[in-house]
Design an enzyme around this catalytic site. Structure first.
Site, PDB file in Angstrom:
ATOM      1  N   GLU A 159       1.900   8.708  16.780  1.00 48.68           N
ATOM      2  CA  GLU A 159       2.024   8.561  15.320  1.00 48.68           C
ATOM      3  C   GLU A 159       1.416   7.236  14.861  1.00 48.68           C
ATOM      4  O   GLU A 159       2.097   6.401  14.273  1.00 48.68           O
ATOM      5  CB  GLU A 159       3.504   8.587  14.924  1.00 48.68           C
ATOM      6  CG  GLU A 159       4.278   9.813  15.378  1.00 48.68           C
ATOM      7  CD  GLU A 159       5.781   9.698  15.099  1.00 48.68           C
ATOM      8  OE1 GLU A 159       6.261   8.619  14.693  1.00 48.68           O
ATOM      9  OE2 GLU A 159       6.479  10.702  15.297  1.00 48.68           O
ATOM     10  N   CYS A 184       6.246 -13.720 -11.784  1.00 50.02           N
ATOM     11  CA  CYS A 184       7.119 -14.880 -12.043  1.00 50.02           C
ATOM     12  C   CYS A 184       8.071 -15.148 -10.893  1.00 50.02           C
ATOM     13  O   CYS A 184       9.287 -15.118 -11.053  1.00 50.02           O
ATOM     14  CB  CYS A 184       7.900 -14.629 -13.321  1.00 50.02           C
ATOM     15  SG  CYS A 184       8.757 -13.062 -13.250  1.00 50.02           S
ATOM     16  N   ARG A 210       2.996  -7.684   1.754  1.00 51.50           N
ATOM     17  CA  ARG A 210       3.131  -8.128   3.153  1.00 51.50           C
ATOM     18  C   ARG A 210       3.220  -9.642   3.320  1.00 51.50           C
ATOM     19  O   ARG A 210       4.064 -10.123   4.053  1.00 51.50           O
ATOM     20  CB  ARG A 210       2.001  -7.552   4.021  1.00 51.50           C
ATOM     21  CG  ARG A 210       1.944  -6.014   4.044  1.00 51.50           C
ATOM     22  CD  ARG A 210       1.022  -5.461   5.118  1.00 51.50           C
ATOM     23  NE  ARG A 210       1.581  -5.666   6.439  1.00 51.50           N
ATOM     24  CZ  ARG A 210       1.246  -6.621   7.247  1.00 51.50           C
ATOM     25  NH1 ARG A 210       0.307  -7.484   6.908  1.00 51.50           N
ATOM     26  NH2 ARG A 210       1.833  -6.746   8.407  1.00 51.50           N
ATOM     27  N   TYR A 264       6.814 -10.502   4.865  1.00 47.54           N
ATOM     28  CA  TYR A 264       6.846 -10.811   6.307  1.00 47.54           C
ATOM     29  C   TYR A 264       6.201 -12.156   6.630  1.00 47.54           C
ATOM     30  O   TYR A 264       6.063 -12.486   7.808  1.00 47.54           O
ATOM     31  CB  TYR A 264       6.080  -9.746   7.102  1.00 47.54           C
ATOM     32  CG  TYR A 264       6.402  -8.314   6.763  1.00 47.54           C
ATOM     33  CD1 TYR A 264       7.650  -7.772   7.062  1.00 47.54           C
ATOM     34  CD2 TYR A 264       5.450  -7.495   6.170  1.00 47.54           C
ATOM     35  CE1 TYR A 264       7.930  -6.452   6.764  1.00 47.54           C
ATOM     36  CE2 TYR A 264       5.728  -6.176   5.869  1.00 47.54           C
ATOM     37  CZ  TYR A 264       6.969  -5.660   6.169  1.00 47.54           C
ATOM     38  OH  TYR A 264       7.232  -4.357   5.875  1.00 47.54           O
ATOM     39  N   GLY A 280      -0.410   4.489  12.688  1.00 47.74           N
ATOM     40  CA  GLY A 280      -0.658   4.263  11.265  1.00 47.74           C
ATOM     41  C   GLY A 280      -1.611   3.093  11.109  1.00 47.74           C
ATOM     42  O   GLY A 280      -2.815   3.257  10.904  1.00 47.74           O
TER      43      GLY A 280
END
Ligand code: LLP
Length: 418
Positions: free
Chosen positions: A273, A341, A311, A315, A275
């Site tokens: 799977e 803001c 992202r 992270y 991605g």
């Protein structure tokens, strides 16, 4: 390898000038290279050619229907995690018999939808879910195809938010209990056991944790066989990392080699799977500089923000910043920030970058995975356009949202009127 390169001083996606696309489409927008998508898919797929396998592209990374169709046309299946992703996969033309469905919180309507559509299997993530699926299948008069998603308790050495196969993660079923639950599943009349699945995390940069997970899954499959439970599919999930900055993840061949070594004697069809490794470096986010502020700290304010690409904020992820028009000369250390803001709204922090000026176009690289897919309309910013380039032509694969789209479905109740 991807097909974003400077030619005559201007960034091109395949044969298209990104500057010209920006003039036509406006900014910000996501831009994907078809040739890169196909190349990444085929590289991954052919790395496993000696192993019976099905490649189920993980829709969550980038679920635009044109992207899904690209992989479906290449013979791929789809990994989904919601009724919405299942709808997208089917709309894009996926054969239901190549769709797998994971997720810790599948609702009853989603389970029924997946069963009605006759997908390949539901990857079950809890004991209660097992019984819920059995109950729904019973009302439908069918047997539900399932695997148990096991949690093999392996540290994938990645960001804690995307480590999924460790004991303290919410995902899957403790592998030590799996045998017992398979035995129970076998006795439930409306379940059809088809596989074992696992997914240990994302952006992994070593093969070791994948091999370790497979070892544990293999042990389980052999134990199940001894108990008379045949496993047709071993689903190893996704997770192979990419280079955003200086990471050196194994390439698909190296990853495949390690998996094949460990898995070749299992008489099962493997499911993968992937991605990020397929779409991550096949896409960029194009944005325009609005203002620069120089002082004790320098800021380059662009028209894309954390709502478009979360992202870096979420992270602390590194995404390379590239000037669309090659800039020689002066550089500066600055934060690239958006109009939202919040102080956490940045695309790059304390980064050496060209001395940008208002109007300059900028590419945020490696934005094809978990870019648009995680975008929102926070601060009532309409979601951006998506564009797919093939050779010398570009195609709008998602229109930029309008202000009307922002309020679609909202109502002012009558007691507030007049
Ligand atoms: N299969 C399952 C069951 C998954 O949960 C995931 C990702 C994949 C496959 C695909 O993993 P990949 O090959 O893309 O690593 N938003 C984060 C990543 C979240 C990954 C969630 N699960 C990011 O931007 O880094």
């Amino acid at each position: 390898m991807h097909f974003f390169q400077h030619k005559d001083g201007v960034l091109h996606c395949e044969e298209c000038s990104v500057e010209e696309i920006a003039h036509e489409v406006g900014t910000p927008f996501y831009l994907y290279s078809y040739r890169t998508l196909v190349r990444h898919y085929q590289t991954f797929d052919s790395a496993f050619k000696t192993l019976p396998h099905l490649l189920c592209y993980s829709a969550k990374a980038n679920s635009n229907v044109a992207v899904l169709r690209t992989f479906i046309n290449l013979g791929g299946g789809v990994d989904v995690v919601s009724g919405g992703e299942l709808f997208r996969a089917l709309h894009a033309g996926a054969d239901p018999a190549t769709i797998v469905y994971s997720g810790v919180g599948k609702r009853e309507d989603e389970i029924r939808y997946a069963l009605q559509e006759r997908i390949l299997m539901l990857n079950v993530e809890s004991y209660q879910e097992l019984h819920v699926i059995n109950g729904i299948a019973s009302t439908m008069g069918i047997q539900a195809p399932i695997s148990l998603r096991v949690n093999p308790d392996i540290d994938p050495q990645t960001h804690p938010y995307i480590a999924t196969g460790i004991k303290k993660a919410k995902f899957g079923i403790d592998i030590d209990w799996a045998l017992k639950w398979y035995q129970e599943a076998k006795e439930l009349p409306h379940l059809k056991i088809r596989g074992v699945s696992c997914h240990i995390g994302s952006q992994l940069t070593e093969t070791g944790p994948f091999v370790e997970a497979l070892k544990r899954v293999k042990e389980l499959v052999l134990k199940l066989k001894a108990e008379g439970i045949e496993i047709e599919y071993v689903d190893l999930g996704g997770g192979l990392g990419i280079t955003y900055h200086q990471e050196e993840p194994p390439d698909p061949q190296e990853y495949a080699h390690a998996i094949i070594e460990e898995g070749k004697n299992l008489p099962c069809t493997f499911i993968f799977e992937p991605g990020r490794v397929i779409v991550g470096n096949a896409g960029i986010l194009v944005t325009r500089v609005l203002y620069t502020k120089e002082g004790e700290k320098n800021f380059v304010v662009v028209d894309a923000a954390m709502n478009d690409l979360v992202r870096p904020t979420l992270y602390g992820a590194y995404q390379e910043i590239v000037s669309i028009k090659e800039k020689k000369g002066d550089e500066m250390v600055a934060d690239m920030v958006g109009p939202i803001c919040e102080s956490g709204d940045f695309l790059a922090r304390d980064r050496v970058m060209p001395r940008f000026e208002p109007g300059d176009l900028v590419a945020v690289m490696s934005a094809g995975a978990y870019g648009f897919a995680m975008s929102s309309t926070y601060n009532s910013r309409p979601r951006v356009a998506e564009v797919l380039v093939k050779d010398g032509a570009f195609h709008l694969i998602r229109e930029r949202e309008s202000y009307n789209d922002l309020i679609r479905g909202e109502r002012i109740p009558s007691f507030l009127e007049g």
